[in-house]
Scaffold this motif. Structure first.
Motif, short mmCIF file in Angstrom:
data_model
loop_
_atom_site.label_atom_id
_atom_site.label_comp_id
_atom_site.label_asym_id
_atom_site.label_seq_id
_atom_site.Cartn_x
_atom_site.Cartn_y
_atom_site.Cartn_z
N THR A 1 -20.79 -10.63 -10.51
CA THR A 1 -21.27 -10.06 -9.30
C THR A 1 -22.62 -10.41 -9.22
OG1 THR A 1 -21.52 -7.85 -9.91
CG2 THR A 1 -19.25 -8.34 -9.01
N ASN A 2 -23.00 -10.53 -7.82
CA ASN A 2 -24.37 -10.40 -7.54
C ASN A 2 -24.89 -9.14 -6.73
OD1 ASN A 2 -26.58 -11.61 -5.17
ND2 ASN A 2 -27.27 -12.44 -7.25
N GLU B 1 -28.44 -7.48 -5.04
CA GLU B 1 -29.80 -7.79 -4.33
C GLU B 1 -30.49 -6.45 -4.12
OE1 GLU B 1 -32.27 -10.51 -1.07
OE2 GLU B 1 -29.94 -10.49 -1.46
N ARG C 1 -34.40 -13.72 -10.44
CA ARG C 1 -33.04 -13.57 -10.61
C ARG C 1 -32.77 -13.42 -11.91
NH1 ARG C 1 -28.04 -17.21 -8.65
NH2 ARG C 1 -28.57 -15.84 -6.80
N THR D 1 -30.02 -12.71 -15.02
CA THR D 1 -28.73 -12.67 -15.31
C THR D 1 -28.22 -11.89 -16.51
OG1 THR D 1 -28.71 -15.05 -14.65
CG2 THR D 1 -26.88 -14.22 -16.23
N ASP E 1 -23.16 -11.26 -14.80
CA ASP E 1 -23.62 -10.56 -13.25
C ASP E 1 -25.00 -10.94 -13.28
OD1 ASP E 1 -21.22 -9.19 -12.83
OD2 ASP E 1 -21.86 -7.16 -13.26
N THR E 2 -25.43 -10.80 -12.27
CA THR E 2 -26.78 -11.35 -11.48
C THR E 2 -27.19 -10.32 -10.63
OG1 THR E 2 -26.19 -12.73 -9.67
CG2 THR E 2 -26.57 -13.88 -12.01
N ASP F 1 -30.72 -10.23 -8.09
CA ASP F 1 -31.99 -10.80 -7.32
C ASP F 1 -33.00 -9.93 -6.94
OD1 ASP F 1 -30.75 -13.22 -7.72
OD2 ASP F 1 -29.79 -13.46 -5.88
#
Length: 426
Positions: free
Chosen positions: A2-3, A5, A143, A145, A150-151, A153
């Motif tokens: 998933t990302n 933010e 970013r 990782t 998962d990341t 931002d």
């Protein structure tokens, strides 16, 4: 995978970033606090995780907690923690400014548990960090990782991981099962068999080395520990109430405004207040232990001063240390089974920060007064460094002494930059 933010991402749930979390929660900017995340690689918060020894105490006053010097009325103070835990009366009765290290560690977890807005993600170990760029190449964010893919931002990145462990080159090629750095001590020593004799050599003359030297007597009951160090003898921190004023948060301004050469001279003169020394009470305890062994006629331990290690290698199932006596120049060999390194930390910027700086084209990593790396005026992103800035902010930068004020300065900078961005967009 998933990302996620966020506006602010802080790496490491140690004292620095927890102090920042508290400052954000108390700043009045609930929106920014809600949009801040701390990544912690472990499943919990622990301070000096592998040196939470039963006897170990903080060498800094409990008043220099995450918040008190900035906001004495904060609900996140160490005294508030003691009150919540029902131990305030007993702690006052101890009559000390120096709590046990494990109690300060418990305090940090309590703070983390009581944050209302700033989030903490546990078991989140970063694998890589990279800049995010706009079409024109300017850095607009970062970013991170994670090892699970998962990341995250973010616009602003705050690094509060502590420095990398210093493993001297003489020991770098020993098998991993033969050497333990202080940052791994408790975890690794617990895996070592306790039912067989073991010859242990501890390297170093500072607090971490002496603590491991003392602890290993109990942790490995059949061990024969030897402490080896280069200095003329174990010594206490060279300090006084007058010298301690150089650890005041207010001194950071004076130090930062001084010429580079003056800052260098000050750091050289003040070095023994924080490095290569022991807390005076613990120094006495160590000497008393050795004397009691001599008194009983059972000399289990040894200390070798003014001795340097020329080479360390494994040979015939043993670790072989080639030593040189600094007084006579004579060399000899010591054989052992296990080496404990109390050799401190690499004084360079952490490898992660150096790598990140290389990606954005920075050769000399330095921060401004508010702990932000200069990425250029047109850069929207921010990179803040906590605990690595002794050269520009003084020897207290890596200590608890300035946490409360530093977190306020970073919070103020984060908010000021958002105000400027909002005005430019009008």
């Amino acid at each position: 995978m998933t990302n996620h933010e966020v506006e602010v991402l802080a790496i490491g749930a140690g004292p620095s970033n927890l102090a920042l979390a508290v400052a954000l929660e108390e700043s009045g900017s609930t929106g920014l606090a809600n949009n801040t995340l701390i990544l912690e690689q472990y499943p919990d918060v622990k301070w000096q995780r592998n040196l939470l020894l039963p006897f170990a105490r903080s060498q800094v006053s409990f008043v220099k907690d995450l918040v008190t010097l900035r906001n004495p009325q904060s609900r996140f103070s160490f005294l508030s923690f003691l009150h919540a835990k029902g131990r305030l009366d007993e702690f006052v009765n101890l009559g000390t400014f120096n709590p046990f290290r494990r109690e300060l560690s418990e305090y940090l977890q309590w703070v983390a548990n009581n944050l209302d807005h700033v989030g903490i993600r546990y078991n989140a170990k970063g694998q890589s960090v990279a800049p995010r760029r706009a079409d024109d190449g300017t850095v607009i964010g970062w970013r991170v990782t994670l090892t699970n893919g998962d990341t995250v931002d973010t616009r602003d990145l705050v690094v509060g991981t502590g420095r990398d462990a210093n493993v001297p080159k003489e020991f770098a090629h020993l098998p991993a099962d033969r050497v333990i750095h202080s940052t791994q001590y408790s975890t690794r020593i617990a895996q070592y068999p306790i039912d067989r004799p073991v010859r242990v050599v501890v390297i170093g003359a500072a607090q971490s080395a002496a603590e491991m030297f003392m602890a290993v007597h109990k942790d490995l009951p059949l061990s024969q520990p030897t402490l080896i160090h280069r200095s003329i003898g174990l010594q206490n921190y060279q300090t006084s109430k007058f010298v301690n004023e150089l650890f005041f948060p207010s001194f950071v301004n004076e130090f930062h405004d001084s010429p580079a050469e003056s800052r260098k001279q000050i750091l050289e003169e003040i070095r023994l207040t924080n490095y290569a020394g022991l807390a005076a009470p613990f120094l006495d305890e160590t000497y008393s232990m050795l004397y009691e062994q001599k008194l009983s006629g059972s000399q289990r331990s040894a200390v070798r001063s003014m001795t340097e290690v020329l080479e360390a290698r494994e040979e015939d199932g043993e670790v072989v240390l080639e030593l040189r006596d600094r007084r006579t120049g004579k060399t000899d060999t010591v054989r052992c089974d296990l080496v404990l390194l109390g050799t401190g930390y690499d004084q360079r910027m952490p490898a992660m920060v150096r790598h990140l700086a290389g990606q954005v084209g920075i050769e000399d990593i330095a921060v401004n007064r508010r702990y932000r790396v200069d990425l250029g005026e047109s850069t929207r992103a921010g990179l803040y460094l906590q605990g690595f800035n002794e050269a520009t902010h003084g020897i207290s930068d890596s200590l608890l002494s300035v946490l409360a004020h530093r977190s306020h300065e970073i919070t103020t900078d984060l908010l000021d930059r958002r105000t400027v961005s909002a005005e430019r967009s009008l």
